[in-house]
Design a protein around this motif. Structure first.
Motif, PDB file in Angstrom:
ATOM      1  N   TYR A   9       0.832  -1.206   0.000  1.00  0.00           N
ATOM      2  CA  TYR A   9       0.000   0.000   0.000  1.00  0.00           C
ATOM      3  C   TYR A   9       0.867   1.258   0.000  1.00  0.00           C
ATOM      4  O   TYR A   9       0.633   2.202  -0.766  1.00  0.00           O
ATOM      5  CB  TYR A   9      -0.914   0.023   1.229  1.00  0.00           C
ATOM      6  CG  TYR A   9      -1.978  -1.035   1.269  1.00  0.00           C
ATOM      7  CD1 TYR A   9      -2.408  -1.685   0.115  1.00  0.00           C
ATOM      8  CD2 TYR A   9      -2.566  -1.394   2.479  1.00  0.00           C
ATOM      9  CE1 TYR A   9      -3.396  -2.655   0.164  1.00  0.00           C
ATOM     10  CE2 TYR A   9      -3.554  -2.366   2.543  1.00  0.00           C
ATOM     11  CZ  TYR A   9      -3.962  -2.991   1.385  1.00  0.00           C
ATOM     12  OH  TYR A   9      -4.939  -3.954   1.443  1.00  0.00           O
ATOM     13  N   LEU A  10       1.865   1.286   0.886  1.00  0.00           N
ATOM     14  CA  LEU A  10       2.703   2.476   0.998  1.00  0.00           C
ATOM     15  C   LEU A  10       3.471   2.728  -0.294  1.00  0.00           C
ATOM     16  O   LEU A  10       3.577   3.883  -0.748  1.00  0.00           O
ATOM     17  CB  LEU A  10       3.665   2.306   2.176  1.00  0.00           C
ATOM     18  CG  LEU A  10       4.527   3.539   2.495  1.00  0.00           C
ATOM     19  CD1 LEU A  10       3.649   4.715   2.917  1.00  0.00           C
ATOM     20  CD2 LEU A  10       5.532   3.203   3.592  1.00  0.00           C
ATOM     21  N   ILE A  56      -1.997   1.104  10.464  1.00  0.00           N
ATOM     22  CA  ILE A  56      -1.654   2.215   9.573  1.00  0.00           C
ATOM     23  C   ILE A  56      -1.531   3.525  10.345  1.00  0.00           C
ATOM     24  O   ILE A  56      -0.615   4.324  10.103  1.00  0.00           O
ATOM     25  CB  ILE A  56      -2.702   2.318   8.450  1.00  0.00           C
ATOM     26  CG1 ILE A  56      -2.481   1.177   7.453  1.00  0.00           C
ATOM     27  CG2 ILE A  56      -2.637   3.660   7.740  1.00  0.00           C
ATOM     28  CD1 ILE A  56      -3.556   1.030   6.419  1.00  0.00           C
ATOM     29  N   PHE A 107       2.370   6.814   6.547  1.00  0.00           N
ATOM     30  CA  PHE A 107       1.071   6.928   5.888  1.00  0.00           C
ATOM     31  C   PHE A 107       0.401   8.285   6.132  1.00  0.00           C
ATOM     32  O   PHE A 107      -0.573   8.625   5.455  1.00  0.00           O
ATOM     33  CB  PHE A 107       0.127   5.817   6.381  1.00  0.00           C
ATOM     34  CG  PHE A 107       0.410   4.472   5.803  1.00  0.00           C
ATOM     35  CD1 PHE A 107      -0.078   4.118   4.554  1.00  0.00           C
ATOM     36  CD2 PHE A 107       1.151   3.532   6.507  1.00  0.00           C
ATOM     37  CE1 PHE A 107       0.173   2.870   4.015  1.00  0.00           C
ATOM     38  CE2 PHE A 107       1.413   2.287   5.986  1.00  0.00           C
ATOM     39  CZ  PHE A 107       0.919   1.945   4.729  1.00  0.00           C
TER      40      PHE A 107
END
Length: 579
Positions: A261-262, A289, A295
């Motif tokens: 995701y990052l 997260i 994030f």
């Protein structure tokens, strides 16, 4: 004999380990709930809401709350929130200028105040499973379940491990008076894959989804300014909103997934400086997260509901999340980007990627190209997009919540009535020999199976269990009794336990072929009108205590019924199946 002994050892080990959880807030709350189950009257015009296990104040239930504030101004509303989510809930109320409304009360989950309200609220509204397995709907209570979206991911018995992953969902659905579905497609899936067909007799609404009313709602200047400055940052906005591929209720070790995701977010931000890149993770990932500062530049304020964000998003990127169905209301482009290479194995999906209203890729470089060519993507997928709009969000016009509340105002509490329930408390043991008979019974009767094997939820006991599941799942729905011990029950305890694990369903007939008697059977028998079983002194005494009359003996089986004039010839197909 060894298999039976091994099973008993496993069961004893499970019970010992499970005792350690008896002092958790949920278990303490359940004991309070049961002790006071009949102490207080249901209070008219009171509503209780729980969203996503008390972690959210969002989705269709919150839209229904805001609608009821206008259409039913004298009603009172209690919102159940986990202690860790209280700050977020108050921020949501502040965003909607509801903090000072005296009709709204926020209560910590699993407290005595929560249990009192759960026992006395006239209408209980949720978007998921509810309160673990505590809730047992009372006679004058009405239960509304809005679920949480249109599924592309497989659900219920259609997904791997679906039987044990669905037991509490099915139990909850059986108590539901009004099931609010986003469309007929979803209603058909629930009927089939949660085995509602043949048993569920409540109302299913398919005339628009309340949470999608937000797309048509006129926000205040303050709200619009907040979103433009803090969410969009004065630029077109791309929202990356992946779901979770699992089939239980926690994400476990998500390190690898969060790394993907990052990387996606950072890469998109580098390639598209004229867009604001935002991230909306699945709620199961929120804690991990939020604890990772990397994030932070991409996260959104907790005060903004998901569909509020979608209404102010220019491009949506997701994988298998139901959010994309809601986003279709905007007419804006959606791109599908999957980081789950083995998703079909871990969860599965209902239709193929070539049917989607936007391009699907597993390559980040292709995703970037799609964004660069977004206008041509819109043109290329215009026809498929239009088909999806017609199929999934055709009835979303901004008034769905009002239509649902109108149905709620005329709704009465009701319980489901089933045909046949088979006792399967020895389901994991080699002595369970009803697999073929259940298939035969299901050809004539709508058939359910009542399992007393709670340790399976932790251990998934082994080959014998899965062999039995494979044989019975196509023909029946399975209810699971989570009773902790096998100690004898009082009448009140048995009734409460029976209604709890069967979701208040009353069955016409129970088949109990086991020689031994148990507290699981005590509970099961309180939910049925007629029992077919073999002679056992303790069981016979319990049946007599409950007012059953011995009607007839057929081969090795005895028929007991609450109706002393019961015509046992109506059971001929059942006797033929089990002989």
């Amino acid at each position: 004999m060894y298999k039976l002994y091994a099973y008993q050892q496993a069961d004893a080990k499970w019970a010992h380990e499970r005792q350690a959880t008896a002092a958790t807030p949920a278990e303490i709350a359940k004991r309070y709930y049961d002790a006071h189950y009949s102490d207080w009257q249901v209070r008219p015009n009171t509503f209780l809401y729980e969203m996503q296990d008390g972690n959210e104040l969002d989705d269709a239930p919150f839209v229904l709350l805001r609608t009821l504030l206008k259409t039913n101004p004298k009603a009172t509303h209690t919102i159940i929130i986990n202690k860790d989510s209280l700050k977020k809930a108050y921020k949501v109320l502040a965003f909607w200028e509801l903090t000072a409304d005296p009709r709204i009360k926020v209560v910590d989950r699993f407290t005595e105040a929560h249990m009192r309200t759960l026992l006395t609220a006239e209408t209980v509204i949720t978007n998921a499973m509810i309160f673990s397995d505590i809730f047992v709907k009372r006679g004058r209570q009405r239960f509304v379940n809005t679920w949480h979206g249109t599924p592309w991911k497989k659900m219920g018995y259609a997904m791997p491990g679906g039987v044990m992953g669905s037991w509490n969902v099915i139990r909850t659905l059986m108590m539901t008076d009004l099931l609010v579905m986003p469309n007929t497609y979803t209603a058909k899936i629930f009927n089939r894959d949660y085995r509602l067909a043949g048993l569920y007799q409540g109302k299913i609404s398919t005339f628009g989804y309340p949470r999608n009313d937000v797309f048509f709602e006129k926000l205040s200047e303050r709200q619009l300014t907040t979103l433009e400055n803090a969410y969009r940052n004065g630029q077109p906005t791309i929202l990356y909103a992946p779901t979770w591929a699992g089939d239980a209720s926690s994400a476990g070790d998500a390190t690898a997934e969060l790394t993907k995701y990052l990387h996606t977010l950072v890469t998109l931000a580098q390639h598209f400086p004229t867009y604001t890149i935002r991230f909306k993770p699945h709620s199961y990932f929120t804690e991990a997260i939020n604890a990772d500062a990397r994030f932070a530049p991409f996260l959104v304020d907790d005060a903004w509901g998901t569909n509020v964000l979608l209404a102010h998003t220019d491009i949506l990127i997701t994988d298998y999340s139901s959010l994309f169905f809601d986003f279709l209301v905007t007419g804006r482009p959606v791109l599908f980007y999957d980081t789950q290479i083995d998703y079909d194995t871990t969860r599965g999906k209902y239709f193929e990627v070539n049917e989607l209203p936007g391009p699907f890729t597993q390559q980040l470089t292709e995703l970037i190209t799609h964004i660069e060519d977004i206008e041509s993507i819109k043109a290329q997928y215009a026809d498929q997009y239009a088909k999806f709009v017609t199929r999934f969000v055709h009835d979303d016009d901004g008034s769905a919540a009002r239509r649902v509340t109108e149905v709620m105002s005329q709704m009465t509490s009701r319980n489901q009535h089933g045909q046949l329930v088979v006792n399967g408390e020895d389901f994991s043991d080699a002595t369970f020999n009803l697999r073929d008979q259940i298939a035969d019974l299901a050809a004539t009767y709508d058939t359910s199976l009542a399992i007393y094997e709670a340790h399976l939820l932790d251990n998934w006991y082994g080959f014998q269990f899965f062999q039995n599941i494979d044989a019975t799942m196509p023909n029946t729905r399975i209810f699971v009794n989570k009773q902790l011990s096998n100690l004898p029950l009082t009448l009140n305890e048995a009734m409460q336990q029976g209604h709890r694990f069967l979701g208040n369903v009353t069955f016409a007939v129970a088949l109990i072929p086991q020689d031994d008697f148990s507290s699981h059977q005590q509970a099961l028998i309180t939910t049925v009108n007629t029992v077919i079983t073999v002679t056992n002194t303790e069981r016979d005494a319990w049946l007599d205590h409950l007012g059953f009359t011995k009607i007839v003996t057929h081969a090795n089986f005895v028929v007991w019924s609450h109706d002393e004039n019961f015509d046992s010839t109506t059971l001929s197909p059942l006797f033929m199946a089990i002989q």
